[in-house]
Design an enzyme around this catalytic site. Structure first.
Site, mmCIF file in Angstrom:
data_model
loop_
_atom_site.group_PDB
_atom_site.id
_atom_site.type_symbol
_atom_site.label_atom_id
_atom_site.label_comp_id
_atom_site.label_asym_id
_atom_site.label_seq_id
_atom_site.Cartn_x
_atom_site.Cartn_y
_atom_site.Cartn_z
ATOM 1 N N GLN A 120 0.852 -1.194 0.000
ATOM 2 C CA GLN A 120 0.000 0.000 0.000
ATOM 3 C C GLN A 120 0.885 1.241 0.000
ATOM 4 O O GLN A 120 1.705 1.442 0.903
ATOM 5 C CB GLN A 120 -0.939 0.046 1.205
ATOM 6 C CG GLN A 120 -1.957 1.186 1.005
ATOM 7 C CD GLN A 120 -2.833 1.479 2.201
ATOM 8 O OE1 GLN A 120 -2.323 1.734 3.289
ATOM 9 N NE2 GLN A 120 -4.141 1.463 2.008
ATOM 10 N N HIS A 163 -3.170 4.445 -1.784
ATOM 11 C CA HIS A 163 -4.005 4.822 -0.634
ATOM 12 C C HIS A 163 -4.716 6.133 -0.956
ATOM 13 O O HIS A 163 -4.143 7.208 -0.828
ATOM 14 C CB HIS A 163 -3.125 4.959 0.609
ATOM 15 C CG HIS A 163 -3.906 4.976 1.901
ATOM 16 N ND1 HIS A 163 -5.257 5.183 1.945
ATOM 17 C CD2 HIS A 163 -3.505 4.795 3.182
ATOM 18 C CE1 HIS A 163 -5.660 5.132 3.217
ATOM 19 N NE2 HIS A 163 -4.606 4.897 3.979
ATOM 20 N N TYR A 175 -5.830 10.883 4.126
ATOM 21 C CA TYR A 175 -4.436 11.145 3.739
ATOM 22 C C TYR A 175 -4.379 11.959 2.444
ATOM 23 O O TYR A 175 -5.414 12.388 1.934
ATOM 24 C CB TYR A 175 -3.661 9.819 3.672
ATOM 25 C CG TYR A 175 -3.584 9.176 5.053
ATOM 26 C CD1 TYR A 175 -2.753 9.719 6.035
ATOM 27 C CD2 TYR A 175 -4.391 8.102 5.415
ATOM 28 C CE1 TYR A 175 -2.704 9.183 7.323
ATOM 29 C CE2 TYR A 175 -4.350 7.564 6.706
ATOM 30 C CZ TYR A 175 -3.504 8.106 7.654
ATOM 31 O OH TYR A 175 -3.469 7.595 8.931
HETATM 32 C C1 LIG Z 1 -3.708 -0.161 13.847
HETATM 33 C C2 LIG Z 1 -4.392 0.173 12.553
HETATM 34 C C3 LIG Z 1 -3.631 0.684 11.518
HETATM 35 C C4 LIG Z 1 -4.222 0.998 10.290
HETATM 36 N N1 LIG Z 1 -3.435 1.459 9.264
HETATM 37 C C5 LIG Z 1 -3.960 1.618 8.023
HETATM 38 C C6 LIG Z 1 -3.126 1.886 6.903
HETATM 39 O O1 LIG Z 1 -1.894 1.974 6.991
HETATM 40 N N2 LIG Z 1 -3.730 2.048 5.695
HETATM 41 C C7 LIG Z 1 -5.095 1.933 5.542
HETATM 42 O O2 LIG Z 1 -5.583 2.102 4.424
HETATM 43 N N3 LIG Z 1 -5.878 1.651 6.587
HETATM 44 C C8 LIG Z 1 -5.363 1.458 7.813
HETATM 45 N N4 LIG Z 1 -6.158 1.084 8.861
HETATM 46 C C9 LIG Z 1 -7.592 0.841 8.636
HETATM 47 C C10 LIG Z 1 -7.860 -0.644 8.380
HETATM 48 O O3 LIG Z 1 -7.331 -1.034 7.124
HETATM 49 C C11 LIG Z 1 -9.364 -0.942 8.397
HETATM 50 O O4 LIG Z 1 -9.985 -0.101 7.453
HETATM 51 C C12 LIG Z 1 -10.016 -0.730 9.748
HETATM 52 O O5 LIG Z 1 -9.281 -1.342 10.782
HETATM 53 C C13 LIG Z 1 -11.451 -1.265 9.752
HETATM 54 O O6 LIG Z 1 -11.452 -2.652 9.446
HETATM 55 P P1 LIG Z 1 -11.680 -3.753 10.612
HETATM 56 O O7 LIG Z 1 -13.048 -3.438 11.198
HETATM 57 O O8 LIG Z 1 -11.623 -5.063 9.924
HETATM 58 O O9 LIG Z 1 -10.597 -3.561 11.632
HETATM 59 C C14 LIG Z 1 -5.614 0.798 10.106
HETATM 60 C C15 LIG Z 1 -6.365 0.279 11.164
HETATM 61 C C16 LIG Z 1 -5.771 -0.052 12.359
HETATM 62 C C17 LIG Z 1 -6.627 -0.650 13.457
#
Ligand SMILES: Cc1cc2nc3c(=O)[nH]c(=O)nc-3n(C[C@H](O)[C@H](O)[C@H](O)COP(=O)(O)O)c2cc1C
Length: 371
Positions: free
Chosen positions: A105, A180, A185
């Site tokens: 990503q 992304h 962002y």
């Molecule tokens: C610790 C953490 C770091 C994340 N970092 C990114 C990232 O680098 N890029 C991104 O697009 N989303 C990032 N997200 C969002 C996740 O990809 C995802 O959209 C979010 O956790 C919701 O999905 P879930 O309910 O399955 O956790 C992050 C989420 C968490 C919890």
């Protein structure tokens, strides 16, 4: 239900790549690289564990793309030089060894940069101070800085950075890249009216606000040819404005997904709090809108925690592939657990306390005897 026939475990074609099932790991920043943006053994074990656990695809954490304004976090990995590129080879090999695929990503933090080892200044489409506060679990403290407005030359550097990072990604053995374009962002700052007050060709109406996406996608495609996988991630909510919705609702979704798909991307990845919920008051989810208006495979993300959540989206054809975030951190072997009818573990935010890095997570697992 007989798992052999479960749609979760049927294969999927993205571009020229065949994924063995419909389960992907969502991109998650883990602030666990070295200070110089190279990655090491801790991250190798982390990424490999998802492939061992049966995920067909891993989308990495956001990786910064240039040595100007792109870095967002301390200990964020980069793809901006040979050393960073070479360090990823161990990870891509480790994932491939276990039968998984991995996309990088590519992320530019723009105004949401909390730390940048190359410059003190942040930069964005317009000099608008971001809403919200820096994230403490990524070493943030207090308000975001007010960014400088990007010049045309700065924008050129952003595009060249994405192209170079994509080239490095291919050299490092990644199977594709995800741009992304979500979560507040840089690219999302261009897309959003209140952070983009420009009156050049990168600001104004929706078509103009999507120009940066177009430039990046077509430049990468031109540089890497038709076979390299390019995807894009979209969200409505932002890390610093979680309830934000696209102003023209479904009309914006229609334009955006039709247009982005016409640029020759291989997939679209949408994220919402709950992937299965209506994007607006009623009606289709965001991933469903992407399915309706694009002609490429769609990844849905958000609150997909158990087998039922996942099946609901696939069976209603609201998505082709599901990306799982926090539930995958608690269960790196989520696909195997579901396939063998075992019990999934609950995710706990303690895993991110005080820092959302791999050291904190590993000591959480040790203390809770779950490793
Ligand atoms: C610790 C953490 C770091 C994340 N970092 C990114 C990232 O680098 N890029 C991104 O697009 N989303 C990032 N997200 C969002 C996740 O990809 C995802 O959209 C979010 O956790 C919701 O999905 P879930 O309910 O399955 O956790 C992050 C989420 C968490 C919890």
């Amino acid at each position: 239900m007989n798992n052999e026939a479960s749609p979760l475990f049927s294969s999927l074609q993205i571009g020229n790549l065949t994924l063995k099932n419909r389960l992907a790991v969502a991109p998650m920043t883990r602030v666990s690289s070295h200070e110089d943006g190279t990655v090491g053994p801790l991250m190798k074990d982390y990424y490999q564990s998802f492939a061992s656990g049966g995920f067909s695809l891993i989308i990495t954490e956001g990786i910064y793309t240039d040595k100007q304004y792109s870095q967002g976090y301390k200990y964020q990995p980069g793809l901006t030089d040979e050393a960073q590129m070479n360090s990823w080879k161990e990870i891509t090999n480790a994932v491939h060894e276990k039968g998984g695929r991995i996309f990088a990503q590519l992320m530019h933090a723009g105004a949401l940069s909390q730390y940048n080892k190359y410059t003190e200044q942040s930069a964005s489409p317009s000099a608008e101070k971001p809403l919200g506060k820096e994230m403490t679990f990524y070493y943030g403290k207090g308000d975001y800085a007010t960014p400088k407005e990007m010049t045309q030359e700065d924008i050129e550097i952003v595009i060249l950075g994405y192209v170079q990072a994509a080239k490095y990604a291919r050299q490092a053995g990644f199977d594709g890249v995800e741009i992304h374009g979500a979560n507040g962002y840089l690219l999302d700052q261009f897309l959003t009216v209140y952070t983009n007050k420009r009156n050049d060709r990168f600001g104004g109406n929706l078509a103009n606000r999507l120009n940066i996406y177009k430039e990046i996608i077509s430049s990468i495609r031109h540089a890497l040819g038709p076979d390299f996988i390019i995807g894009v991630r979209f969200s409505q909510g932002k890390v610093n404005d979680p309830e934000y919705k696209w102003p023209e609702k479904s009309a914006d979704a229609k334009y955006t997904f039709e247009y982005i798909s016409s640029l020759g991307v291989d997939y679209i990845h949408t994220t919402e709090h709950v992937a299965n919920a209506s994007a607006y008051d009623h009606g289709p989810s965001l991933s469903e809108l992407a399915k309706i208006y694009s002609s490429v495979p769609v990844i849905a993300n958000g609150g997909i925690n158990n087998e039922g959540d996942a099946l609901e989206l696939l069976e209603a054809q609201k998505a082709d592939l599901l990306s799982i975030g926090k539930a995958a951190l608690a269960n790196p072997d989520w696909p195997t657990i579901v396939q063998t009818k075992q019990q999934l573990k609950e995710f706990s935010f303690e895993m991110f306390n005080p820092i959302a890095d791999l050291k904190t997570a590993n000591s959480y697992f040790r203390e809770n005897n779950t490793m």
